[in-house]
Design an enzyme around this catalytic site. Structure first.
Site, PDB file in Angstrom:
ATOM      1  N   SER A 124     -14.360  -5.130 -26.131  1.00 29.82           N
ATOM      2  CA  SER A 124     -13.148  -4.666 -25.463  1.00 29.82           C
ATOM      3  C   SER A 124     -13.355  -3.498 -24.503  1.00 29.82           C
ATOM      4  O   SER A 124     -14.006  -3.655 -23.488  1.00 29.82           O
ATOM      5  CB  SER A 124     -12.129  -4.319 -26.535  1.00 29.82           C
ATOM      6  OG  SER A 124     -10.881  -4.144 -25.960  1.00 29.82           O
ATOM      7  N   HIS A 125     -12.838  -2.322 -24.847  1.00 31.59           N
ATOM      8  CA  HIS A 125     -12.911  -1.181 -23.931  1.00 31.59           C
ATOM      9  C   HIS A 125     -14.210  -0.397 -24.095  1.00 31.59           C
ATOM     10  O   HIS A 125     -14.419   0.593 -23.403  1.00 31.59           O
ATOM     11  CB  HIS A 125     -11.717  -0.252 -24.175  1.00 31.59           C
ATOM     12  CG  HIS A 125     -11.661   0.232 -25.602  1.00 31.59           C
ATOM     13  ND1 HIS A 125     -11.225  -0.569 -26.628  1.00 31.59           N
ATOM     14  CD2 HIS A 125     -12.010   1.402 -26.166  1.00 31.59           C
ATOM     15  CE1 HIS A 125     -11.297   0.100 -27.763  1.00 31.59           C
ATOM     16  NE2 HIS A 125     -11.772   1.305 -27.514  1.00 31.59           N
ATOM     17  N   ASP A 300      -8.915  -3.386 -19.227  1.00 30.07           N
ATOM     18  CA  ASP A 300     -10.159  -3.065 -19.936  1.00 30.07           C
ATOM     19  C   ASP A 300     -11.110  -4.257 -19.866  1.00 30.07           C
ATOM     20  O   ASP A 300     -10.818  -5.265 -19.210  1.00 30.07           O
ATOM     21  CB  ASP A 300      -9.876  -2.627 -21.388  1.00 30.07           C
ATOM     22  CG  ASP A 300      -9.409  -3.769 -22.272  1.00 30.07           C
ATOM     23  OD1 ASP A 300      -8.860  -4.745 -21.738  1.00 30.07           O
ATOM     24  OD2 ASP A 300      -9.578  -3.681 -23.506  1.00 30.07           O
ATOM     25  N   ASP A 302     -12.003  -6.759 -21.751  1.00 30.13           N
ATOM     26  CA  ASP A 302     -11.557  -8.111 -22.108  1.00 30.13           C
ATOM     27  C   ASP A 302     -10.145  -8.394 -21.622  1.00 30.13           C
ATOM     28  O   ASP A 302      -9.541  -9.413 -22.002  1.00 30.13           O
ATOM     29  CB  ASP A 302     -11.678  -8.350 -23.616  1.00 30.13           C
ATOM     30  CG  ASP A 302     -10.811  -7.420 -24.443  1.00 30.13           C
ATOM     31  OD1 ASP A 302     -10.496  -6.306 -23.971  1.00 30.13           O
ATOM     32  OD2 ASP A 302     -10.426  -7.804 -25.567  1.00 30.13           O
ATOM     33  N   ASP A 304      -7.183  -7.279 -22.165  1.00 29.51           N
ATOM     34  CA  ASP A 304      -5.944  -7.253 -22.951  1.00 29.51           C
ATOM     35  C   ASP A 304      -5.188  -5.938 -22.786  1.00 29.51           C
ATOM     36  O   ASP A 304      -4.029  -5.826 -23.155  1.00 29.51           O
ATOM     37  CB  ASP A 304      -6.185  -7.592 -24.439  1.00 29.51           C
ATOM     38  CG  ASP A 304      -7.199  -6.692 -25.108  1.00 29.51           C
ATOM     39  OD1 ASP A 304      -7.814  -5.844 -24.418  1.00 29.51           O
ATOM     40  OD2 ASP A 304      -7.390  -6.838 -26.334  1.00 29.51           O
ATOM     41  N   ARG A 305      -5.859  -4.920 -22.214  1.00 28.24           N
ATOM     42  CA  ARG A 305      -5.161  -3.649 -21.995  1.00 28.24           C
ATOM     43  C   ARG A 305      -4.713  -3.518 -20.547  1.00 28.24           C
ATOM     44  O   ARG A 305      -5.242  -4.186 -19.657  1.00 28.24           O
ATOM     45  CB  ARG A 305      -6.092  -2.473 -22.292  1.00 28.24           C
ATOM     46  CG  ARG A 305      -6.518  -2.400 -23.725  1.00 28.24           C
ATOM     47  CD  ARG A 305      -7.288  -1.118 -23.952  1.00 28.24           C
ATOM     48  NE  ARG A 305      -7.656  -1.027 -25.359  1.00 28.24           N
ATOM     49  CZ  ARG A 305      -7.928   0.094 -25.990  1.00 28.24           C
ATOM     50  NH1 ARG A 305      -7.890   1.243 -25.334  1.00 28.24           N
ATOM     51  NH2 ARG A 305      -8.238   0.089 -27.257  1.00 28.24           N
ATOM     52  N   SER A 389      -2.085   2.659 -26.980  1.00 30.55           N
ATOM     53  CA  SER A 389      -3.457   2.553 -26.480  1.00 30.55           C
ATOM     54  C   SER A 389      -3.551   1.567 -25.312  1.00 30.55           C
ATOM     55  O   SER A 389      -4.514   0.822 -25.212  1.00 30.55           O
ATOM     56  CB  SER A 389      -4.372   2.114 -27.614  1.00 30.55           C
ATOM     57  OG  SER A 389      -3.870   0.930 -28.215  1.00 30.55           O
ATOM     58  N   LYS A 400      -2.434  -8.810 -27.110  1.00 33.45           N
ATOM     59  CA  LYS A 400      -1.867  -8.050 -26.007  1.00 33.45           C
ATOM     60  C   LYS A 400      -2.421  -8.620 -24.711  1.00 33.45           C
ATOM     61  O   LYS A 400      -3.465  -9.261 -24.711  1.00 33.45           O
ATOM     62  CB  LYS A 400      -2.165  -6.565 -26.168  1.00 33.45           C
ATOM     63  CG  LYS A 400      -3.611  -6.202 -26.329  1.00 33.45           C
ATOM     64  CD  LYS A 400      -3.726  -4.721 -26.668  1.00 33.45           C
ATOM     65  CE  LYS A 400      -5.168  -4.265 -26.765  1.00 33.45           C
ATOM     66  NZ  LYS A 400      -5.653  -4.200 -28.148  1.00 33.45           N
TER      67      LYS A 400
HETATM   68  C1  VG1 Z   1      -7.937   1.009 -30.774  1.00 34.35           C
HETATM   69  C2  VG1 Z   1      -6.488   1.310 -30.474  1.00 34.35           C
HETATM   70  C3  VG1 Z   1      -5.598   0.204 -31.026  1.00 34.35           C
HETATM   71  C4  VG1 Z   1      -6.056  -1.146 -30.449  1.00 34.35           C
HETATM   72  C5  VG1 Z   1      -7.536  -1.353 -30.735  1.00 34.35           C
HETATM   73  C6  VG1 Z   1      -8.083  -2.608 -30.103  1.00 34.35           C
HETATM   74  O1  VG1 Z   1      -8.131   0.978 -32.170  1.00 34.35           O
HETATM   75  O2  VG1 Z   1      -6.108   2.545 -31.014  1.00 34.35           O
HETATM   76  O3  VG1 Z   1      -4.268   0.485 -30.707  1.00 34.35           O
HETATM   77  O4  VG1 Z   1      -5.313  -2.191 -31.023  1.00 34.35           O
HETATM   78  O5  VG1 Z   1      -8.286  -0.255 -30.221  1.00 34.35           O
HETATM   79  O6  VG1 Z   1      -7.938  -2.597 -28.720  1.00 34.35           O
HETATM   80  P1  VG1 Z   1      -8.742   2.210 -32.995  1.00 34.35           P
HETATM   81  O7  VG1 Z   1      -8.856   1.724 -34.410  1.00 34.35           O
HETATM   82  O8  VG1 Z   1     -10.046   2.530 -32.348  1.00 34.35           O
HETATM   83  O9  VG1 Z   1      -7.776   3.326 -32.839  1.00 34.35           O
HETATM   84  V1  VG1 Z   1      -9.036  -3.431 -27.748  1.00 34.35           V
HETATM   85  O10 VG1 Z   1      -8.417  -3.520 -26.264  1.00 34.35           O
HETATM   86  O11 VG1 Z   1     -10.414  -2.399 -27.939  1.00 34.35           O
HETATM   87  O12 VG1 Z   1      -9.274  -4.878 -28.575  1.00 34.35           O
HETATM   88 CO    CO Z   2      -9.377  -4.887 -25.086  1.00 34.01          CO
END
Ligand code: VG1
Ligand code: CO
Length: 583
Positions: A124-125, A300, A302, A304-305, A389, A400
Site C-alpha cells: 500500500s502506502h 497511494d 495501491d 485505495d487512498r 488515514s 476504500k
Molecule cells: C493504516 C491506517 C488505517 C488503514 C491502513 C491500511 O493502518 O491507519 O486507517 O486502514 O493503514 O491502509 P495502521 O494500523 O498502520 O494505523 V492502506 O492504504 O496501507 O491498505
Molecule cells: Co493503500
C-alpha cells in the site's frame, strides 16, 4: 496443452507471519527468503473452505511493486497445485486494490466464471524496491479483506506448516499479454487468464457517476485539475478515466507511470510525501493563487487512498468523508435513492457523526482498517464510509477507493457549479469546505506519527496510558498543570467493537481520552509497519461557533497537543522530541 505435476515441498515455519491492519507486510529481503511467501500462501489456502480453493477462480495481482512479478508466478504455481481451476491476472500483474474488489464482484470470465477471492500483492502506502516493503493480503468473495476470523486462522497455520504444494514444472505465464493459457494437471484443466486492468473498474465508475457532468467541469476553461499517482498503480487508471473518458489534459497527470520502486518515493498521499502536487497546488506559498489548479488529488501505491486539495487548500480526510456524505444524494446518481447509513473508523473525526445526525442517518464507529466496514455494507447498513488515514469509499465495492473519492469530489464541484460553468469564478473546493463548517461546525484535526520507534518503548508508553485511565482526577490534575485552558477529561477507555452483524468482538483498538467539550485524544500502535513500532496520536477538537472555524488547525490544536505529549510522556518513552510525520 502443457501438463504439470504437483510437488509436496517440506518446509518449516517462520515467526511473525501475522497479518496486520491490512495483510502481511515485510521488507522484500524477508519475503524473498526461500519458502517465506510459499508458507503464507499455503497457510491461506489451508484456512479457506475447500470450495474456495478446489475448482475456484482466484484473482492475483497488485500495485506492481518490486518482487510482484516473481510472487505472481509463485502463486499461480501454488494455485494450480492446490486444485484452483483458474487464476485471473491483471495485465502486467497490475490491479489497484479497489479494482481487485470490483473484479471479484463484477467480472465474469470468458467462460462465465466468477472469482471467489484474491491475493493482493501490495504494501500500500509503504515504499517499494529491493530494500523496501512487499506485502500480501487475501480478499474474500464479497470483494473485501479477509475478516479477523480468517486472518487468525492463517496466522495459526503459519505457525505449524510443514509442507506446501506447488506445480514446479508449470512454465511461467507471460502476464504482459492479454489472453488465456491452459494447462492440465493431475486433477484436470487449469487456466491463467490475463485481462485488461482497467476496463471492469472504469465500467463500474461509469455506472456510479454522471461522467457527462464531470466532463463539463473538467473541460470548462475556468477549471484546472491535477492528479498525482505517486508512481503507484493509480496511474494505470488515471489516464483512462480522467483523460480519455473525462477530457482532462494529459499534462494534468503527475507521476502516472507505475514503477516498481515508486520512483524512490514514499507512495503515501499526504502533505509530507506528495511534495510535487503540494507545490503545484500552491500550499505553503503566500502567493495569490493566480494560475494554480482549482483541484488536486493524489493516491497511494495501491490506489485505495486519496488526498483532496483545492487551490492552496487541504481537505482533511475526516472532513472529506463528511462532505461527500452530506452531498452524495444530490451530486452522485448512485446515491440518488438516499444513503443507507454511514460509518467511520474510531480515530476519524466526528465530522461525519454531525452529518449523520442532521440527516437522520444510521451511523457506525468501527476499529481502524477497512475490513470492519464490509459486514455493515453486506448487511445493507452503510453506503458511505471513511478513515482519517486518507481512505474514503462506499458500498460499490468492499475496499476504500482513491479514484472513486476524486470522482465524488468532482461530482460535488460539478453539481455546485452546474449553472455556472462559464461564470467568472467557480465555487471552489475551499468554498465547499467553508460552507460545510458554517453549517455543521468544524472538527479541527491532526495526526502525529512516530515511526520506527523501539517496539518495547512503544508498548510501555501504551501501558502507561492505559494505567493512567484508572484515575480521571489524576489525569485532570496533570492537564490543569500543563494547560488550564483545556477542557477536562470525562471518559477514558480502550476502544472495543462488537460487530452488529456477526457479533464478533475486537478488543484493544486504541486508547481514548474523551473531553467535556467533545475534544478527543486517541493513541494507537500501527498495524501496517514492517519494522519497529509506529505510534499514532490523533487529536481532535470540535468548534461549533462559525466565527471561529477559520483558524489554522495546528495553532488551534496546540494546547491539546501539549496535553497529549505530557500525558503520554512521549519524549521520555521514545526519545523523540517531534513526530516523523504530521498529517
Ligand atoms: C493504516 C491506517 C488505517 C488503514 C491502513 C491500511 O493502518 O491507519 O486507517 O486502514 O493503514 O491502509 P495502521 O494500523 O498502520 O494505523 V492502506 O492504504 O496501507 O491498505
Ligand atoms: Co493503500
Amino acid at each position: 496443452m502443457v501438463t504439470f505435476s504437483v510437488s509436496k515441498v517440506p518446509t518449516t515455519s517462520f515467526d511473525g507471519q501475522k497479518p496486520g491492519t491490512s495483510g502481511l507486510r515485510k521488507k522484500v529481503k524477508v519475503f524473498v527468503q526461500p519458502h517465506y511467501l510459499h508458507n503464507f500462501v499455503q497457510s491461506t489456502f489451508n484456512a479457506l473452505s475447500a470450495e474456495n480453493v478446489r475448482g475456484a477462480t482466484l484473482v492475483v495481482s497488485g500495485d506492481g511493486r518490486y518482487f510482484s512479478k516473481e510472487a505472481i508466478q509463485i502463486i499461480i504455481k501454488m494455485s494450480a497445485a492446490n486444485g484452483v481451476r483458474r487464476v485471473w491476472v491483471g495485465q502486467n500483474g497490475l490491479l489497484s486494490t479497489p479494482a481487485v474488489s470490483a473484479v471479484i464482484r463484477e467480472r465474469t470470465g470468458l467462460d462465465g466464471s466468477k472469482a471467489t477471492g484474491a491475493f493482493i500483492l501490495t504494501a500500500s502506502h509503504n515504499p517499494g524496491g529491493p530494500n523496501e516493503d512487499f506485502g500480501i493480503k487475501y480478499n474474500m468473495g464479497n470483494g473485501g479483506p479477509a475478516p479477523e476470523s480468517v486472518t487468525d486462522k492463517i496466522y495459526e497455520n503459519t505457525k505449524t506448516i510443514q509442507e506446501y504444494l506447488i506445480a514446479e514444472n508449470l512454465p511461467n505465464v507471460d502476464i504482459a499479454v492479454v489472453g488465456v493459457t491452459c494447462f492440465t494437471g493431475p486433477e484436470g484443466q487449469f487456466d491463467v487468464e490475463v485481462f485488461d486492468s482497467a476496463s471492469d473498474y472504469v465500467a463500474l465508475m461509469k455506472s456510479i457517476f454522471d461522467f457527462q457532468s464531470i466532463r463539463k467541469l473538467l473541460t470548462s476553461p475556468n477549471f484546472t485539475f491535477c492528479y498525482d499517482a505517486l508512481h503507484g498503480v493509480a496511474g494505470a487508471y488515471a489516464k483512462r478515466i480522467f483523460v480519455e473518458e473525462l477530457g482532462a489534459q494529459e499534462c494534468s497527470l503527475l507521476n502516472c507511470t507505475p514503477k516498481e520502486d515508486f520512483g524512490g518515493g514514499h507512495p503515501d498521499p499526504n502533505l509530507t510525501y506528495a511534495k510535487e502536487l503540494v507545490a503545484r497546488m500552491g500550499l505553503g506559498k503566500s502567493n495569490t493563487g493566480e494560475g494554480l489548479p482549482e483541484f488536486g488529488a493524489a493516491a497511494d501505491g495501491d490506489a485505495d487512498r486519496n488526498m483532496i486539495l483545492g487551490k492552496r487548500f487541504f481537505v482533511t480526510p475526516s472532513d472529506s468523508v463528511a462532505i461527500i456524505a452530506a452531498n452524495a444524494v444530490d451530486a452522485i446518481p448512485y446515491f440518488s435513492g438516499g444513503l443507507k447509513g454511514v460509518a467511520r473508523s474510531m480515530p476519524t473525526s466526528a465530522a461525519l457523526d454531525v452529518v449523520a445526525k442532521k440527516l437522520g442517518l444510521e451511523f457506525f464507529e468501527v476499529p481502524t482498517g477497512w475490513k470492519f466496514f464490509g459486514n455493515l455494507m453486506d448487511a445493507g447498513k452503510c453506503s458511505v464510509c471513511g478513515e482519517e488515514s486518507f481512505g474514503t469509499g462506499s458500498d460499490h465495492i468492499r475496499e476504500k477507493d482513491g479514484i472513486w473519492a476524486v470522482l465524488a469530489w468532482l461530482s460535488i464541484l460539478a453539481y455546485k457549479n452546474k449553472d455556472n460553468f462559464s461564470g467568472q469564478k467557480l465555487v471552489s473546493v475551499e468554498d465547499i469546505v467553508r460552507q460545510h463548517w458554517a453549517a455543521y461546525g468544524r472538527h479541527y484535526y491532526t495526526r502525529y506519527d512516530y515511526e520506527n520507534v523501539d517496539a518495547g518503548a512503544a508498548k510501555e508508553l501504551m501501558a502507561h496510558l492505559v494505567k493512567l485511565q484508572s484515575s480521571l482526577s489524576g489525569v485532570n490534575d496533570i492537564i490543569k498543570g500543563v494547560r488550564p485552558d483545556v477542557s477536562k477529561v470525562v471518559d477514558a477507555d480502550e476502544f472495543e467493537y462488537k460487530d452488529p452483524v456477526d457479533g464478533s468482538v475486537s478488543k484493544h483498538q486504541g486508547i481514548r481520552y474523551l473531553f467535556e467539550d467533545g475534544s478527543r485524544l486517541v493513541f494507537r500502535l500501527s498495524g501496517t509497519g514492517s519494522e519497529g513500532a509506529t505510534i499514532r496520536l490523533y487529536i481532535e477538537q470540535y468548534e461549533k461557533d462559525s466565527s471561529k472555524t477559520g483558524r489554522d488547525s495546528q495553532e488551534a490544536l496546540a494546547p491539546l497537543v501539549e496535553v497529549a505529549l505530557k500525558l503520554s510522556k512521549m519524549e521520555e518513552f521514545t526519545g523523540r522530541s517531534s513526530p516523523t510525520v504530521i498529517t
